[in-house]
Design a protein around this motif. Sequence first.
Motif, PDB file in Angstrom:
ATOM      1  N   LEU A 153       0.873  -1.177   0.000  1.00 34.74           N
ATOM      2  CA  LEU A 153       0.000   0.000   0.000  1.00 34.74           C
ATOM      3  C   LEU A 153       0.904   1.219   0.000  1.00 34.74           C
ATOM      4  CD1 LEU A 153      -2.756  -0.828   2.668  1.00 34.74           C
ATOM      5  CD2 LEU A 153      -2.811  -1.224   0.216  1.00 34.74           C
ATOM      6  N   THR A 154       0.700   2.129  -0.965  1.00 36.08           N
ATOM      7  CA  THR A 154       1.589   3.283  -1.091  1.00 36.08           C
ATOM      8  C   THR A 154       0.788   4.587  -1.205  1.00 36.08           C
ATOM      9  OG1 THR A 154       1.797   3.211  -3.513  1.00 36.08           O
ATOM     10  CG2 THR A 154       3.288   1.814  -2.254  1.00 36.08           C
ATOM     11  N   ASP A 155       1.407   5.668  -0.753  1.00 32.68           N
ATOM     12  CA  ASP A 155       0.728   6.960  -0.625  1.00 32.68           C
ATOM     13  C   ASP A 155       0.592   7.673  -1.964  1.00 32.68           C
ATOM     14  OD1 ASP A 155      -0.359   9.297   0.471  1.00 32.68           O
ATOM     15  OD2 ASP A 155       1.617  10.160   0.821  1.00 32.68           O
ATOM     16  N   MET A 156      -0.653   8.066  -2.299  1.00 35.53           N
ATOM     17  CA  MET A 156      -0.899   8.846  -3.512  1.00 35.53           C
ATOM     18  C   MET A 156      -1.734  10.082  -3.165  1.00 35.53           C
ATOM     19  SD  MET A 156      -0.526   9.599  -6.609  1.00 35.53           S
ATOM     20  CE  MET A 156       0.799   8.479  -6.998  1.00 35.53           C
ATOM     21  N   SER A 157      -1.451  10.663  -1.981  1.00 37.34           N
ATOM     22  CA  SER A 157      -2.137  11.907  -1.613  1.00 37.34           C
ATOM     23  C   SER A 157      -1.452  13.107  -2.259  1.00 37.34           C
ATOM     24  CB  SER A 157      -2.179  12.067  -0.093  1.00 37.34           C
ATOM     25  OG  SER A 157      -0.875  12.024   0.445  1.00 37.34           O
ATOM     26  N   VAL A 158      -0.166  12.954  -2.565  1.00 32.42           N
ATOM     27  CA  VAL A 158       0.575  13.981  -3.315  1.00 32.42           C
ATOM     28  C   VAL A 158       1.175  13.328  -4.559  1.00 32.42           C
ATOM     29  CG1 VAL A 158       1.109  15.356  -1.268  1.00 32.42           C
ATOM     30  CG2 VAL A 158       2.718  13.607  -2.011  1.00 32.42           C
ATOM     31  N   PRO A 159       1.471  14.111  -5.609  1.00 31.56           N
ATOM     32  CA  PRO A 159       2.050  13.510  -6.820  1.00 31.56           C
ATOM     33  C   PRO A 159       3.381  12.812  -6.526  1.00 31.56           C
ATOM     34  CG  PRO A 159       1.343  15.768  -7.237  1.00 31.56           C
ATOM     35  CD  PRO A 159       1.265  15.559  -5.757  1.00 31.56           C
ATOM     36  N   THR A 167       4.148  16.290   7.849  1.00 29.88           N
ATOM     37  CA  THR A 167       4.965  15.099   8.132  1.00 29.88           C
ATOM     38  C   THR A 167       4.614  14.011   7.126  1.00 29.88           C
ATOM     39  OG1 THR A 167       3.290  14.343   9.689  1.00 29.88           O
ATOM     40  CG2 THR A 167       5.118  15.587  10.608  1.00 29.88           C
ATOM     41  N   ARG A 168       5.613  13.560   6.405  1.00 29.19           N
ATOM     42  CA  ARG A 168       5.438  12.437   5.479  1.00 29.19           C
ATOM     43  C   ARG A 168       6.754  11.678   5.454  1.00 29.19           C
ATOM     44  NH1 ARG A 168       5.638  11.861  -0.860  1.00 29.19           N
ATOM     45  NH2 ARG A 168       4.065  10.285  -1.232  1.00 29.19           N
ATOM     46  N   GLU A 169       6.795  10.605   6.232  1.00 30.16           N
ATOM     47  CA  GLU A 169       8.065   9.891   6.417  1.00 30.16           C
ATOM     48  C   GLU A 169       8.402   8.992   5.242  1.00 30.16           C
ATOM     49  OE1 GLU A 169       7.833   7.895  10.146  1.00 30.16           O
ATOM     50  OE2 GLU A 169       7.532   9.754  11.268  1.00 30.16           O
ATOM     51  N   SER A 170       7.374   8.374   4.653  1.00 29.70           N
ATOM     52  CA  SER A 170       7.635   7.386   3.600  1.00 29.70           C
ATOM     53  C   SER A 170       6.436   7.300   2.683  1.00 29.70           C
ATOM     54  CB  SER A 170       7.905   6.022   4.229  1.00 29.70           C
ATOM     55  OG  SER A 170       7.969   5.012   3.239  1.00 29.70           O
ATOM     56  N   VAL A 171       6.709   6.940   1.437  1.00 28.93           N
ATOM     57  CA  VAL A 171       5.618   6.678   0.482  1.00 28.93           C
ATOM     58  C   VAL A 171       5.004   5.295   0.742  1.00 28.93           C
ATOM     59  CG1 VAL A 171       7.083   5.689  -1.346  1.00 28.93           C
ATOM     60  CG2 VAL A 171       5.020   6.946  -1.963  1.00 28.93           C
ATOM     61  N   LEU A 172       5.723   4.458   1.491  1.00 27.77           N
ATOM     62  CA  LEU A 172       5.258   3.107   1.800  1.00 27.77           C
ATOM     63  C   LEU A 172       4.387   3.106   3.048  1.00 27.77           C
ATOM     64  CD1 LEU A 172       8.711   1.360   1.281  1.00 27.77           C
ATOM     65  CD2 LEU A 172       6.808   1.370  -0.343  1.00 27.77           C
ATOM     66  N   LEU A 173       3.176   2.574   2.953  1.00 28.31           N
ATOM     67  CA  LEU A 173       2.233   2.567   4.071  1.00 28.31           C
ATOM     68  C   LEU A 173       2.084   1.199   4.727  1.00 28.31           C
ATOM     69  CD1 LEU A 173      -0.591   4.726   2.410  1.00 28.31           C
ATOM     70  CD2 LEU A 173       1.239   5.527   3.908  1.00 28.31           C
ATOM     71  N   ASP A 174       2.116   0.132   3.941  1.00 31.51           N
ATOM     72  CA  ASP A 174       1.903  -1.209   4.494  1.00 31.51           C
ATOM     73  C   ASP A 174       2.288  -2.260   3.461  1.00 31.51           C
ATOM     74  OD1 ASP A 174       1.219  -3.151   6.317  1.00 31.51           O
ATOM     75  OD2 ASP A 174      -0.942  -2.693   6.358  1.00 31.51           O
ATOM     76  N   ARG A 175       2.482  -3.482   3.938  1.00 31.58           N
ATOM     77  CA  ARG A 175       2.793  -4.625   3.072  1.00 31.58           C
ATOM     78  C   ARG A 175       1.811  -5.749   3.372  1.00 31.58           C
ATOM     79  NH1 ARG A 175       5.402  -9.552   3.020  1.00 31.58           N
ATOM     80  NH2 ARG A 175       6.750  -9.980   1.231  1.00 31.58           N
ATOM     81  N   ILE A 176       1.229  -6.320   2.336  1.00 34.33           N
ATOM     82  CA  ILE A 176       0.268  -7.408   2.502  1.00 34.33           C
ATOM     83  C   ILE A 176       0.735  -8.587   1.660  1.00 34.33           C
ATOM     84  CG2 ILE A 176      -2.120  -8.098   2.000  1.00 34.33           C
ATOM     85  CD1 ILE A 176      -2.700  -4.975   2.552  1.00 34.33           C
ATOM     86  N   GLY A 177       0.941  -9.721   2.282  1.00 31.93           N
ATOM     87  CA  GLY A 177       1.415 -10.861   1.507  1.00 31.93           C
ATOM     88  C   GLY A 177       1.571 -12.100   2.362  1.00 31.93           C
TER      89      GLY A 177
END
Length: 426
Positions: free
Chosen positions: A240-246, A416-426
């Motif tokens: 899951l990755t952040d797409m709130s900003v370009p 505050t935006r630490e990472s574009v990565l939010l979660d991993r599912i697998g």
Amino acid sequence: MSERFDAVDIIRTKRDRQVLSTEQIDWVIDAYTRGVVAEEQMSALAMAIFLNGMNQDEISTWTQAMINSGETMDFSSLSRPTADKHSTGGVGDKITLPLAPLVASYGVAVPQLSGRGLGHTGGTLDKLEAIPGWRANLSNEEIMHQLETVGAVICAAGSGLAPADKKLYALRDITSTVEAIPLIASSIMSKKIAEGTGSLVLDVKVGSGAFMKDIDQARELAETMVRIGKNAGTATVALLTDMSVPLGRKIGNGLEVEESVEVLAGGGPADVVELTVALAREMLLAAGVDVDPAENLANGKAMDCWRDMIRAQDGDPDAPMPAAKHTETVVAETDGVVSEMDALKVGVASWRLGAGRARKEDPVQAGAGITIHAHLGEQVKAGEPILTLHTDDDYRFERAREALEGGITISTVAPTRESVLLDRIG
């Protein structure tokens, strides 16, 4: 020939919140592909699924039925393992371009069968077609040869893969059933499994510029797709990755190619590099290769593979990208820090400048789009440029500026935006 089932009975079953049998699903997908089930009947069934959902067995069966509607590809004859990636789409999402050659530089074949953009999300093929000479359409023989020799191919998917999905995709678009998670998941996974890849990494975007605005919905979609993949025997993981900003600093076809080449040259924006490396690591691990992918960005091996991949499809990797005829600058009205940059508004503005299309048959401009000078969290002074707008038609600037209204906030508080990565599912 007489039919085994009746479409009205199947619609009624799902309307009344019952579970469809394997036989019912197999029949309705096949009959719809053959034209026996009418468009209005499939519309009713799609709406019933949208309202009442499907269980996991139904979704897996539906996906397999769509795979069975057409041909499948087989990469087992290759000397390399295969890994693929699918993104649910966003603004500035050019990750496929540096990712495919990066993964291929480690000896893993990447068959990236891609599509064109519609609306505010860009299409990978549109981006690559900004490169002079590059061609999207390859025969199956050309795809296999390029995977064996170069290791990576980004090309148009053949019309024979999951033809039921093509029909249903167009229907969902005009019947307001696009957001149904069972239909999204089966649409994506039927194409990817039909491609025959050994492993699959999903990039599920979350935020204003994404298909899924809400993280809980995005997680449900990711979990559904991972289960479908595993049920079909394809090793599948989702990020899951952040797409709130370009993503990155360049939005638009040729502009995104330029930024991808910067990443392959060992530079580029931190968020694009972070996501490229994270997805590459997942793809390589799934193929049995445990390395730090950042190494081949730094040492030029990924760039060598990019150049080979572009040349193999008749493109010129040294040609400059087409430049738009007109540019206009958006400047900061006050001093401060960029505390918000709405991905959807920037994406719609880029689309209105000519980088995207409203209908499948619309042309796109290779040079249109947006360059971001002051991104989220960066300081800016009044009068300094935040964005440059690019287009071949200067009449487009007004509507692009309208799309941007309220989308960029300058304040005294850094976000505050630490990472574009939010979660991993697998």
